[in-house]
Scaffold this motif. Structure first.
Motif, PDB file in Angstrom:
ATOM      1  N   PRO A   1       5.433  -4.096  81.636  1.00  0.00           N
ATOM      2  CA  PRO A   1       6.253  -3.452  82.755  1.00  0.00           C
ATOM      3  C   PRO A   1       6.740  -1.905  82.430  1.00  0.00           C
ATOM      4  O   PRO A   1       7.562  -1.277  83.119  1.00  0.00           O
ATOM      5  N   ALA A   2       6.340  -1.516  81.388  1.00  0.00           N
ATOM      6  CA  ALA A   2       6.536  -0.007  81.161  1.00  0.00           C
ATOM      7  C   ALA A   2       4.896   0.565  80.390  1.00  0.00           C
ATOM      8  O   ALA A   2       5.053   1.143  79.531  1.00  0.00           O
ATOM      9  N   ALA A   3       3.952   0.188  81.317  1.00  0.00           N
ATOM     10  CA  ALA A   3       2.819   0.387  80.706  1.00  0.00           C
ATOM     11  C   ALA A   3       2.183   1.693  80.226  1.00  0.00           C
ATOM     12  O   ALA A   3       1.456   1.760  79.327  1.00  0.00           O
TER      13      ALA A   3
ATOM     14  N   TYR B   1       3.150 -13.770  78.880  1.00  0.00           N
ATOM     15  CA  TYR B   1       3.929 -13.013  77.967  1.00  0.00           C
ATOM     16  C   TYR B   1       4.222 -11.740  78.565  1.00  0.00           C
ATOM     17  O   TYR B   1       3.590 -11.217  79.565  1.00  0.00           O
ATOM     18  N   ILE B   2       5.261 -11.078  78.158  1.00  0.00           N
ATOM     19  CA  ILE B   2       6.034  -9.871  78.637  1.00  0.00           C
ATOM     20  C   ILE B   2       6.011  -9.036  77.375  1.00  0.00           C
ATOM     21  O   ILE B   2       6.625  -9.331  76.331  1.00  0.00           O
ATOM     22  N   MET B   3       5.721  -7.793  77.281  1.00  0.00           N
ATOM     23  CA  MET B   3       5.862  -6.993  76.026  1.00  0.00           C
ATOM     24  C   MET B   3       5.613  -5.495  76.659  1.00  0.00           C
ATOM     25  O   MET B   3       5.300  -5.145  77.461  1.00  0.00           O
ATOM     26  N   GLY B   4       5.928  -4.692  75.468  1.00  0.00           N
ATOM     27  CA  GLY B   4       5.983  -3.327  75.875  1.00  0.00           C
ATOM     28  C   GLY B   4       6.861  -2.470  75.250  1.00  0.00           C
ATOM     29  O   GLY B   4       7.923  -3.050  74.140  1.00  0.00           O
ATOM     30  N   ASN B   5       6.913  -1.228  75.538  1.00  0.00           N
ATOM     31  CA  ASN B   5       7.631  -0.280  74.646  1.00  0.00           C
ATOM     32  C   ASN B   5       8.462   0.682  75.759  1.00  0.00           C
ATOM     33  O   ASN B   5       7.953   1.761  76.308  1.00  0.00           O
ATOM     34  N   PRO B   6       9.591   0.211  76.423  1.00  0.00           N
ATOM     35  CA  PRO B   6      10.104   0.831  77.486  1.00  0.00           C
ATOM     36  C   PRO B   6      10.859   2.138  77.098  1.00  0.00           C
ATOM     37  O   PRO B   6      10.761   2.396  75.855  1.00  0.00           O
ATOM     38  N   PRO B   7      11.194   2.932  78.076  1.00  0.00           N
ATOM     39  CA  PRO B   7      11.738   4.494  77.754  1.00  0.00           C
ATOM     40  C   PRO B   7      13.121   4.253  76.940  1.00  0.00           C
ATOM     41  O   PRO B   7      13.817   3.543  77.187  1.00  0.00           O
TER      42      PRO B   7
END
Length: 661
Positions: A381-383, A496-502
């Protein structure tokens, strides 16, 4: 090749020629090789011998090198390495099958990258990352001239990843030169329409450059030769015509089209859709950059789509360019998120399936496992430029290629050849606020899809059609905090949800970001105004996971696990059923910018669904099993320290150790 090392390899080969008693000389053989040919110091710390593995009985691994992930299965000089031998349980296994049986019993983090079976006269080297499973064979007598083929024994760095990184960064620099040269040709280069057009133009050019190198177009250098046929003054019109052709199915094209242009395939996927973008006039400088440096002077086939997507996007981002150039998340750091979240478990499951001795049962399990891979769905969700999604896709496809290799052994029936690939980029979803990053992310995934299809072709010994593009990643341009994530992918389908948000601190947010935060948490959330921006993604992920088996892992600044943020964020989340499954405690998350921006980060894997796995805390990369992981990322009860206006502080405890909630 150094003369000294070649000389040492010759001494080794001459001494061991004709020798080789398995029980009495194996350790001496390997110590001699590693010390004298490959220069290993402190040999007792470098390699271990006779490590125990517990099958139905206790067995021993002949040799294991932990720093380079090498497992050795040693046999006597009279043993045939391709022949199965009778085991103590009555089964017949080849030396490589023996090694694979041991692997199943090892912890995932000790699974080897390389397996060597050896009979003193030959080294059979199996690269566990290659799907076809065929070994490279190095004869002892050839070692003096081929010793470099065993360099992986002592190479603790990944030369392949280093090479991909170097090529990807070089590609980004070429794109930057093209970007700057084209920008000067726009009537108003600072206008929104010109900047958008320039971004789209660069994405399309990169696809063409990659396609002519990677075999996507029918002929190597096809794009170069077409563009070279125009004088500089006519290159603009030639490019416009090419883009139209790439977006037109063959059946709908002009029957009298020039054969050179008609030879280009239909791409599909929207990349060349008839969008009214501005393409400026070419100059001799642009001609030289495109034809000599970007095309004939560079091999795009070797780029890493995981790295290049981010490099490409940051190269064309004016703010990033001003602040020191290329920023991207390293592949190593991406794996700190995805490995404990799901990839380690999938690799373990595959290793156990591959070790099943009954073929009919193993084949059924392999097919079920491939179907499982094809049904997993992932959301970032912060692709950004899609590097988490791209690396995850590559890892899933490598696993699938391993499955295909096990099922086919290089021979496929005609029915299977039609569609051996089940994992697609349509399993990957992303939300990104920047329109250009969305386009780059999709392009990176298409490049990854092309690369993995080539690897599948080597297994099935068939040519597979990449174009026209048949699948598309669902990456949308939107503010993830103002969007219902189920509008992108239903939560009952998501894995799965994953990522590196701001990373934006509570006191550094813009008015719009502060509004986003209160939109997510609501006015009733205690001390919401003191939370960092990244906390919004924790809240939205937690809400989405309720009533599902979805698991999430996010990268954050370490502020989310320190001070008042723990009580402000984690107390309400944990009271609502959230628990932490794994965590990387504070470490330095380096960008790969020319000017380094060191950020101290944590990675937190969390879920609502019951967790029967061990909970793990990683400290400086070292894993530790925990009974419970609290909001401060320590193995302790869920204790929260809160400030009070009249009293110094209040401690409250929510004892929920080894929760199944």
């Amino acid at each position: 090749m150094t003369d000294l090392q070649a000389a040492e390899a010759k001494k080794f080969a001459d001494y061991w020629k004709g020798k080789g008693y398995e029980k009495g000389e194996s350790q001496k053989f390997w110590i001699d090789l590693l010390e004298h040919v490959y220069g290993v110091k402190n040999i007792s710390e470098f390699i271990s011998f006779e490590d125990q593995v517990h099958l139905d009985h206790t067995s021993f691994i002949d040799g294991y090198i932990p720093s380079t992930k090498v497992l050795i299965e040693q046999k006597g000089i009279d043993k045939d390495l391709k022949k199965a031998g009778k085991q103590s349980d009555g089964t017949y296994l080849t030396p490589f099958q023996q090694a694979k049986r041991y692997i199943v019993e090892l912890p995932v983090d000790r699974h080897p990258r390389w397996v060597i079976t050896c009979n003193f006269a030959e080294f059979w080297v199996y690269d566990m990352n290659k799907p076809n499973g065929e070994p490279e064979i190095i004869k002892l007598e050839d070692l003096p001239k081929e010793y470099y083929r065993l360099n992986f024994l002592v190479d603790t760095g990944s030369e392949h990843i280093k090479r991909e990184m170097e090529v990807s960064i070089a590609a980004g620099e070429i794109v930057g030169l093209l970007y700057d040269a084209f920008s000067k040709q726009y009537v108003d280069p600072t206008s929104k329409s010109a900047m958008h057009s320039l971004n789209v133009l660069c994405v399309r050019l990169v696809f063409c450059l990659y396609a002519e190198n990677a075999g996507i177009f029918d002929r190597y250098g096809m794009f170069h030769d077409y563009m070279a046929g125009f004088k500089t003054s006519k290159m603009r019109s030639g490019l416009i015509e090419l883009f139209k052709i790439l977006d037109t199915p063959e059946a709908e094209r002009d029957k009298y089209l020039d054969p050179e242009l008609a030879a280009f395939p239909y791409v599909n996927g929207g990349l060349f859709s008839d969008e009214n973008i501005e393409i400026p006039n070419f100059t001799d400088e642009i001609r030289d950059l495109l034809l000599e440096q970007a095309s004939s002077g560079f091999n795009w086939r070797e780029i890493s789509p995981t790295i290049f997507g981010a490099v490409f996007e940051s190269t064309l981002n004016p703010e990033t360019r001003r602040s020191g150039g290329m920023h991207y998340t390293s592949i190593e750091n991406i794996h700190k998120v995805i490995d404990p979240l799901f990839l380690d478990d999938l690799k373990q499951e595959f290793a156990e399936i591959r070790a099943i001795s009954v073929e009919k049962k193993r084949v059924a399990a392999l097919k079920a496992f491939q179907a499982k891979l094809a049904h997993l769905k992932f959301l970032d969700p912060a692709a950004g430029s899609g590097n988490f999604l791209t690396e995850t896709y590559l890892c899933l496809r490598r696993l699938e290629n391993d499955v295909i290799s096990e099922l086919t052994h290089g021979q496929m029936s005609m029915g299977d050849v039609i569609d051996p690939i089940k994992v697609t980029i349509s399993q990957f979803y992303g939300i990104e606020i920047n329109d250009f990053a969305v386009t780059v992310a999709k392009t990176a995934l298409w490049i990854a899809e092309s690369q993995m299809m080539k690897e599948t072709e080597e297994i099935v010994l068939q040519t597979l059609d990449f174009l026209p593009l048949k699948t598309n990643a669902y990456i949308v341009e939107a503010n993830a905090l103002r969007l219902d994530w189920e509008d992108i992918v239903p939560k009952n389908e998501l894995s799965y949800i994953m990522g590196n948000p701001p990373f934006v601190g509570a006191r550094m947010m813009s008015k719009e970001q502060k509004s986003d935060l209160f939109q997510v948490f609501g006015e009733s959330w205690k001390n919401a105004g003191d939370l960092d921006y990244v906390c919004c993604w924790y809240k939205k992920a937690s809400d989405l996971m309720k009533g599902t088996s979805i698991r999430t892992a996010l990268v954050s600044t370490n502020s989310v696990s320190q001070g008042e943020s723990v009580a402000n964020l984690w107390r309400p989340l944990m009271e609502s059923g959230v628990h932490i499954d794994f965590a990387y405690r504070t470490f330095r998350w380096d960008s790969e910018a020319k000017i380094k921006a060191h950020v101290h980060c944590v990675i937190i894997g969390f879920s609502v669904a019951p967790n029967i796995k061990d909970r793990i805390i990683f400290t400086e990369g070292r894993p530790q099993i925990a009974s419970n992981i609290n909001g401060y990322l320590v193995d302790a009860d869920n204790v929260f320290v809160e400030s009070r206006k009249k009293a110094n502080m209040q401690c409250s405890s929510n004892r929920n150790r080894k929760s199944t909630s």
